[in-house]
Design a protein around this motif. Structure first.
Motif, short mmCIF file in Angstrom:
data_model
loop_
_atom_site.label_atom_id
_atom_site.label_comp_id
_atom_site.label_asym_id
_atom_site.label_seq_id
_atom_site.Cartn_x
_atom_site.Cartn_y
_atom_site.Cartn_z
N SER A 69 0.68 -1.56 -0.09
CA SER A 69 0.08 -0.07 0.07
C SER A 69 0.96 1.37 0.23
O SER A 69 0.39 2.35 -0.47
CB SER A 69 -1.03 0.11 1.15
OG SER A 69 -0.30 0.25 2.40
N HIS A 70 1.88 1.12 0.54
CA HIS A 70 3.22 2.36 0.40
C HIS A 70 3.78 2.10 -0.96
O HIS A 70 5.00 2.78 -0.96
CB HIS A 70 3.82 2.25 1.53
CG HIS A 70 2.92 2.82 2.82
ND1 HIS A 70 2.30 1.84 3.56
CD2 HIS A 70 3.44 4.02 3.61
CE1 HIS A 70 1.72 2.70 4.78
NE2 HIS A 70 2.36 3.71 4.73
N LYS A 71 3.48 1.36 -1.89
CA LYS A 71 4.30 1.16 -3.22
C LYS A 71 5.64 0.98 -2.77
O LYS A 71 6.65 0.90 -3.78
CB LYS A 71 4.26 2.55 -3.83
CG LYS A 71 2.89 3.27 -4.02
CD LYS A 71 1.86 2.38 -4.69
CE LYS A 71 0.62 2.77 -5.33
NZ LYS A 71 -0.46 2.20 -5.68
N ASN A 72 6.15 0.15 -2.02
CA ASN A 72 7.17 -0.43 -1.44
C ASN A 72 7.57 -1.57 -2.19
O ASN A 72 6.81 -2.62 -2.13
CB ASN A 72 7.36 -0.73 -0.11
CG ASN A 72 9.01 -1.01 0.38
OD1 ASN A 72 9.77 -1.86 -0.67
ND2 ASN A 72 9.39 -0.51 1.48
N PRO A 73 8.34 -1.94 -3.33
CA PRO A 73 8.60 -3.28 -4.05
C PRO A 73 9.39 -4.10 -3.33
O PRO A 73 9.82 -5.05 -4.07
CB PRO A 73 9.02 -2.57 -5.30
CG PRO A 73 10.08 -1.57 -4.89
CD PRO A 73 9.56 -0.65 -3.73
N LEU A 74 10.02 -3.99 -2.07
CA LEU A 74 10.76 -4.87 -1.39
C LEU A 74 10.39 -6.24 -1.77
O LEU A 74 9.24 -6.73 -1.23
CB LEU A 74 10.89 -4.73 -0.02
CG LEU A 74 11.72 -5.65 0.73
CD1 LEU A 74 13.28 -5.34 0.63
CD2 LEU A 74 11.33 -5.31 2.16
N PRO A 75 11.13 -7.30 -2.11
CA PRO A 75 10.68 -8.75 -2.49
C PRO A 75 10.45 -9.48 -0.96
O PRO A 75 11.34 -9.06 -0.17
CB PRO A 75 11.97 -9.29 -3.11
CG PRO A 75 12.50 -8.18 -3.86
CD PRO A 75 12.49 -7.09 -2.93
N ARG A 100 -1.99 -20.39 0.19
CA ARG A 100 -0.67 -19.85 -0.79
C ARG A 100 -1.59 -18.80 -1.56
O ARG A 100 -0.78 -17.70 -1.83
CB ARG A 100 -0.57 -21.13 -1.45
CG ARG A 100 0.28 -21.92 -0.56
CD ARG A 100 1.11 -22.97 -1.70
NE ARG A 100 0.39 -23.61 -2.32
CZ ARG A 100 -0.25 -24.70 -2.17
NH1 ARG A 100 -0.10 -25.51 -1.08
NH2 ARG A 100 -0.92 -25.50 -2.97
N VAL A 101 -2.39 -18.77 -1.93
CA VAL A 101 -3.07 -17.84 -2.92
C VAL A 101 -3.40 -16.47 -1.97
O VAL A 101 -3.01 -15.46 -2.45
CB VAL A 101 -4.60 -18.19 -3.34
CG1 VAL A 101 -5.23 -17.12 -4.07
CG2 VAL A 101 -4.35 -19.35 -4.43
N THR A 102 -3.80 -16.94 -0.71
CA THR A 102 -3.92 -15.37 0.12
C THR A 102 -2.77 -14.77 0.22
O THR A 102 -2.58 -13.40 0.40
CB THR A 102 -4.62 -15.78 1.25
OG1 THR A 102 -5.93 -16.41 1.05
CG2 THR A 102 -4.80 -14.54 2.28
N GLY A 103 -1.70 -15.64 0.55
CA GLY A 103 -0.42 -15.16 0.98
C GLY A 103 0.14 -14.30 -0.41
O GLY A 103 0.69 -13.16 -0.19
N LEU A 104 0.09 -15.03 -1.57
CA LEU A 104 0.81 -14.17 -2.59
C LEU A 104 -0.23 -12.96 -3.03
O LEU A 104 0.33 -12.03 -3.46
CB LEU A 104 0.54 -15.21 -3.93
CG LEU A 104 1.70 -16.57 -3.63
CD1 LEU A 104 1.19 -17.60 -4.71
CD2 LEU A 104 2.97 -15.82 -3.94
N ASP A 105 -1.52 -13.23 -3.00
CA ASP A 105 -2.48 -11.93 -3.20
C ASP A 105 -2.09 -10.77 -2.14
O ASP A 105 -2.39 -9.39 -2.55
CB ASP A 105 -4.03 -12.26 -2.98
CG ASP A 105 -4.37 -12.94 -4.50
OD1 ASP A 105 -3.57 -12.97 -5.31
OD2 ASP A 105 -5.50 -13.62 -4.37
N SER A 106 -1.62 -11.03 -1.08
CA SER A 106 -1.21 -10.10 -0.31
C SER A 106 -0.08 -9.07 -0.58
O SER A 106 0.23 -8.14 -0.04
CB SER A 106 -0.92 -10.38 1.44
OG SER A 106 0.09 -11.26 1.34
N GLY A 107 0.75 -9.71 -1.36
CA GLY A 107 1.72 -9.08 -1.93
C GLY A 107 2.96 -9.75 -1.84
O GLY A 107 4.24 -9.31 -2.20
#
Length: 232
Positions: free
Chosen positions: A70-76, A89-96
């Motif tokens: 939400s802060h536009k932080n692209p940190l992997p 797994r889907v929920t985790g990936l969808d969270s970013g």
């Protein structure tokens, strides 16, 4: 490379940190999501990757991921969790999150997933880093000085290697001693204010022993600079 590890299982967190440090990563390990957010929000250090456990106190790994994005932080982000079903797994990936690792796991898989995340990001460093006459050999933990007929190979400690890597990646830029300390020593270490100056003295002494000039220049009152070009 600096990693933020958020894991509240003490034995697992310690084991992960020890493995990562042995691979020359700098690791800040916290056991609380709110503290992790303080580290990220205040930008005390530049992180290359974060490892979040899903279920940590106060602010979950899932919420940390959502707040980052939400802060536009692209940190992997690599998410760790005991929840291995497809929907989790889907929920985790969808969270970013960028990747997902189910507990229990082997450390070799954790390291492989971190390397994969590095390859997807601009911060990825190739096996060797060359600036001017100097090459860092990541495989052999050494510095190669290539100005003579037979290149001089200089073995480095982990901290010496990290200093060279950081300054070479920022060659010809003045980096303050405090910035180097913040970037290359984890927050749990009991460092003194002159630790960087002391390391630089040891580095210069080692390079002189091998008959090699030191490419790191001290700028009085400002910091240090890796000079990319030197006269032969």
């Amino acid at each position: 490379m600096r990693i933020l590890l958020v894991e509240d299982e003490e034995d697992l967190g310690l084991a992960i940190k020890q493995v990562l440090v042995s691979e020359k990563y700098i690791v800040d390990w916290v056991m609380d999501g709110e503290l992790a957010w303080d580290y990220l929000e205040n930008s005390w250090a530049d992180y290359s990757v974060a490892i979040f456990d899903w279920l940590v106190p106060n602010l979950s790994g899932l919420e940390l991921c959502q707040r980052l994005r939400s802060h536009k932080n692209p940190l992997p982000v690599l998410m760790l969790t005991a929840l291995g079903d497809a929907q989790s797994r889907v929920t985790g990936l969808d969270s970013g999150a960028d990747d997902y690792l189910v507990k229990p796991f082997i450390m070799d898989e954790l390291l492989a997933r971190l390397r994969a995340l590095q390859r997807r990001t601009p911060q990825f460093t190739s096996p060797n880093l060359t600036v001017g006459n100097f090459t860092l050999d990541y495989g052999n933990n050494s510095l190669i000085y290539s100005v003579v007929e037979l290149p001089q190979i200089i073995p480095l400690t982990v901290k010496e290697f990290q200093i060279f890597a950081y300054l070479m990646q920022n060659s010809d830029r003045i980096i303050s001693g405090s910035k180097i300390r913040d970037q290359l020593w984890d927050f749990d270490s009991e460092t003194v204010s002159n630790v960087v100056a002391a390391q630089m003295r040891l580095l210069r002494r080692k390079l002189a022993h091998y008959g090699c000039h030191c490419p790191i220049e001290t700028i009085k009152g400002q910091g240090y600079r890796f000079i990319s070009t030197h006269p032969l």
